[in-house]
Design a protein around this motif. Structure first.
Motif, PDB file in Angstrom:
ATOM      1  N   UNK A 107       0.493  -1.278   0.043  1.00 37.37           N
ATOM      2  CA  UNK A 107       0.248   0.153   0.095  1.00 37.37           C
ATOM      3  C   UNK A 107       1.097   1.182   0.070  1.00 37.37           C
ATOM      4  N   UNK A 136     -14.230   6.885 -13.130  1.00 36.60           N
ATOM      5  CA  UNK A 136     -13.812   7.610 -14.114  1.00 36.60           C
ATOM      6  C   UNK A 136     -14.487   6.559 -15.287  1.00 36.60           C
ATOM      7  N   UNK A 137     -14.652   5.517 -15.020  1.00 32.22           N
ATOM      8  CA  UNK A 137     -15.192   4.409 -16.134  1.00 32.22           C
ATOM      9  C   UNK A 137     -16.719   4.214 -15.918  1.00 32.22           C
ATOM     10  N   UNK A 144      -8.982   7.558 -20.826  1.00 32.10           N
ATOM     11  CA  UNK A 144      -8.082   8.605 -20.625  1.00 32.10           C
ATOM     12  C   UNK A 144      -6.616   8.364 -20.783  1.00 32.10           C
ATOM     13  N   UNK A 175      -9.617   8.929  -7.521  1.00 31.87           N
ATOM     14  CA  UNK A 175     -10.634   8.448  -8.273  1.00 31.87           C
ATOM     15  C   UNK A 175     -10.303   7.279  -8.934  1.00 31.87           C
ATOM     16  N   UNK A 176     -11.245   6.330  -9.163  1.00 29.28           N
ATOM     17  CA  UNK A 176     -10.981   4.947 -10.033  1.00 29.28           C
ATOM     18  C   UNK A 176     -10.768   5.601 -11.512  1.00 29.28           C
ATOM     19  N   UNK A 177      -9.959   5.035 -12.237  1.00 32.00           N
ATOM     20  CA  UNK A 177      -9.804   5.465 -13.642  1.00 32.00           C
ATOM     21  C   UNK A 177     -10.701   4.683 -14.757  1.00 32.00           C
ATOM     22  N   UNK A 178     -10.402   5.382 -15.801  1.00 29.63           N
ATOM     23  CA  UNK A 178     -10.868   4.704 -17.099  1.00 29.63           C
ATOM     24  C   UNK A 178      -9.842   4.466 -18.184  1.00 29.63           C
ATOM     25  N   UNK A 179      -9.876   3.437 -18.857  1.00 31.32           N
ATOM     26  CA  UNK A 179      -8.895   3.570 -20.063  1.00 31.32           C
ATOM     27  C   UNK A 179      -9.252   4.415 -21.107  1.00 31.32           C
TER      28      UNK A 179
END
Lengths: 299, 293
Positions: A30, B222-223, A295, A289-293
């Motif tokens: 962590x 974001x997803x 971006x 924040x959890x991310x998205x592909x």
């Protein structure tokens, strides 16, 4: 040099291996340690494109990606290398000039390795003459399964010679080796024949890299190091697509071989989609924040 | 000899599997101060895993023919019908009267069939050919928004959930649903129905747990393309809307009221989770009209 009987390599305790793996996978890394690990992973990636459909432009894309992982977030390292087919080596060398990113090329009738020694040597020569820093060869699995270990050994020796200054990675293709005893034996043959790296898989066969197989190979590297004093590198390839798993690999290297192996001279990940997942994790740590592909660049 | 009854532990539903929450936590919904079941108290990591599963499944689901999606939704209704008794029992356990429970289950099945019927029809309804000045054939069609994060209605544990889920998946989306916290039993049994009725794993993911704890993550991921909030907590809605701006996420709000009302059978419920794509297709001048259509 003393003759080694490869029929007599150490046997692997499968239950013991699985037990160690389960202890490694249940640990969690962590915060600060995780961030350091993620940066280290990025810097150990061989960004790979090995498709029949590859084009010069695709190779240029991944070279750019290797140097500019995510420019929105400054301070990220480059990847260790870009891994391509021999005919794209020249393109990659041009694109990566001065960046410190190395060019690795698969050779020797990748991925099957089914060809004559002459053809394989010509393949290696093409890659090396075009400027490849590293050559990823495939082990002759057919000969290996026939018990013709001498053939396998001699072939690696020849190819090592043809590589010259380029570092040689030997792909064992563990998915075709059947069991862990064979993985251990193939690792020993490759190292004694002069491999600078041993690598799990081509990425074309499932299963590709797994934690147990990698652990067996790391143990082989350790034993070889104690015998000869030479440090051989390790490259798990294929199937490592998320950061958590990659961190577990690092943990395993640290526990088995120690910190000396924790740099891209001695440890690499062969992967194409891992980089984006690591970047997403780094951005998650930064923004919360959890991310998205969506971006991140695709190649 | 009297027997000690086994209290079922309801697990969560992610990517077609029924894992326990990674956090290892649980809670017990109570009716008249008596615990009725053990439920997983999902964490933000369960939510993250569910979004990954939903994203993976969404493309394939959207690419199925609308007719096939319709068949699959109808299949869910069929399987629901076969397990009516269990749903009635669970609703009664949650404090509903027998008659009301039967009515709710029946209507849930009917509603599923209602939305199954719309799968291959709503696109025609919401598509248009647009008049433009120029030699273009210009048309707009709805396309699924993608992954939808849903706070299911708190009061209507089965019917409310079914209404939201089927209107979302009818349009080719995948969803991650947080079930009603106080009435979660039917949601997980509904997940068991999903798992056995041709719905590809990951298209519907159902979590149980605490709404307040997961609120910001449903809005900030974001997803996730759209967040649906069922309820009337103004502060929560405001929080979601503020956070959602970061990823240009759509926010939909629906009431947490009487889902027996026929107004919840509405094709606009499907349209709420669609994006409109407009295409400009160059053509020759036609019929001497000078411009396009």
């Amino acid at each position: 040099m003393k003759q080694i009987n490869f029929f007599d390599t150490p046997k692997v305790d499968q239950v013991g291996i699985n037990d160690r793996i389960s202890r490694i996978t249940s640990r969690s890394i962590k915060d600060e340690a995780k961030m350091q690990g993620l940066y280290m992973i990025l810097n150990m990636i061989d960004l790979t494109t090995l498709e029949g459909a590859d084009t010069e432009d695709k190779v240029k894309h991944i070279c750019y990606k290797a140097m500019h992982l995510h420019d929105e977030y400054p301070g990220l390292p480059t990847t260790a290398a870009v891994c391509v087919y021999p005919n794209f080596v020249k393109t990659a060398v041009n694109e990566l000039k001065g960046s410190g990113v190395k060019v690795a090329s698969v050779a020797t009738a990748f991925p099957s390795g089914q060809s004559s020694l002459e053809a394989k040597l010509a393949d290696v020569k093409l890659a090396v003459e075009n400027g490849a820093d590293e050559v990823d060869m495939v082990l002759s699995r057919g000969k290996f399964h026939s018990g013709d270990y001498q053939f396998v050994y001699d072939e690696i020796v020849q190819i090592k010679k043809a590589c010259g200054k380029a570092r040689l990675k030997v792909i064992l293709e563990t998915g075709e080796l059947g069991n862990l005893d064979n993985v251990r034996r193939a690792s020993d043959i490759a190292m004694h024949a002069g491999a600078d790296f041993i690598k799990t898989s081509t990425g074309k066969i499932s299963p590709a890299a797994t934690l147990p197989v990698t652990l067996v190979m790391l143990e082989a590297i350790k034993d070889y190091y104690y015998q000869t004093g030479r440090m051989v590198g390790m490259k798990p390839a294929g199937g490592i697509s998320n950061s958590k798993l990659a961190l577990q690999y690092l943990l395993m290297v640290k526990e088995t071989l120690g910190g000396k192996w924790l740099n891209n001279t001695y440890f690499r990940f062969g992967a194409s989609s891992l980089a984006n997942d690591v970047l997403m994790q780094i951005m998650k740590q930064k923004t919360g924040n959890y991310q998205s592909k969506d971006y991140f660049s695709k190649d | 000899m009297s027997r000690i009854e086994v209290l079922k532990t309801y697990k969560i539903y992610i990517g077609g599997q029924f894992p326990r929450t990674e956090s290892g936590r649980f809670y017990q919904p109570k009716v008249n101060k008596k615990a009725i079941a053990n439920m997983c108290q999902s964490s933000r990591k369960d939510f993250r895993n569910a979004v990954v599963a939903a994203r993976k499944a969404q493309g394939g689901w959207a690419n199925k023919t609308t007719y096939n999606r319709s068949q699959i939704l109808y299949r869910i209704a069929e399987v629901l019908e076969g397990r009516k008794a269990q749903f009635v029992e669970e609703l009664m356990l949650q404090g509903t009267t027998e008659n009301a429970a039967k009515e709710e289950v029946n209507l849930s099945i009917d509603r599923m069939i209602y939305y199954a019927g719309w799968c291959d029809k709503f696109v025609q309804l919401y598509s248009t050919v647009n008049p433009v000045s120029g030699s273009y054939f210009n048309f707009s069609v709805p396309e699924p928004t993608g992954v939808v994060a849903v706070f299911a209605p708190e009061q209507s544990g089965l019917l409310g959930l079914v209404t939201q889920v089927c209107s979302i998946i009818a349009g080719g989306n995948a969803c991650v649903v947080l079930a009603s916290e106080s009435k979660p039993l039917c949601a997980i049994t509904f997940a068991e129905v999903m798992a056995t009725s041709d719905v590809p794993g990951g298209v519907v993911n159902i979590l149980t747990g605490n709404r307040a704890e997961l609120l910001t993550f449903f809005a900030s991921h974001m997803d996730v393309n759209t967040t649906l909030y069922c309820g009337d907590d103004k502060a929560a809605i405001k929080t979601i809307q503020e956070i959602a701006v970061e990823s240009m996420k759509r926010v939909r709000v629906r009431e947490d009221g009487d889902y027996f009302d026929a107004k919840h059978e509405n094709p606009y419920y499907i349209f709420d989770f669609q994006e409109t794509k407009t295409t400009w297709h160059p053509i020759e001048k036609i019929a001497g009209a000078g411009s396009g259509y």
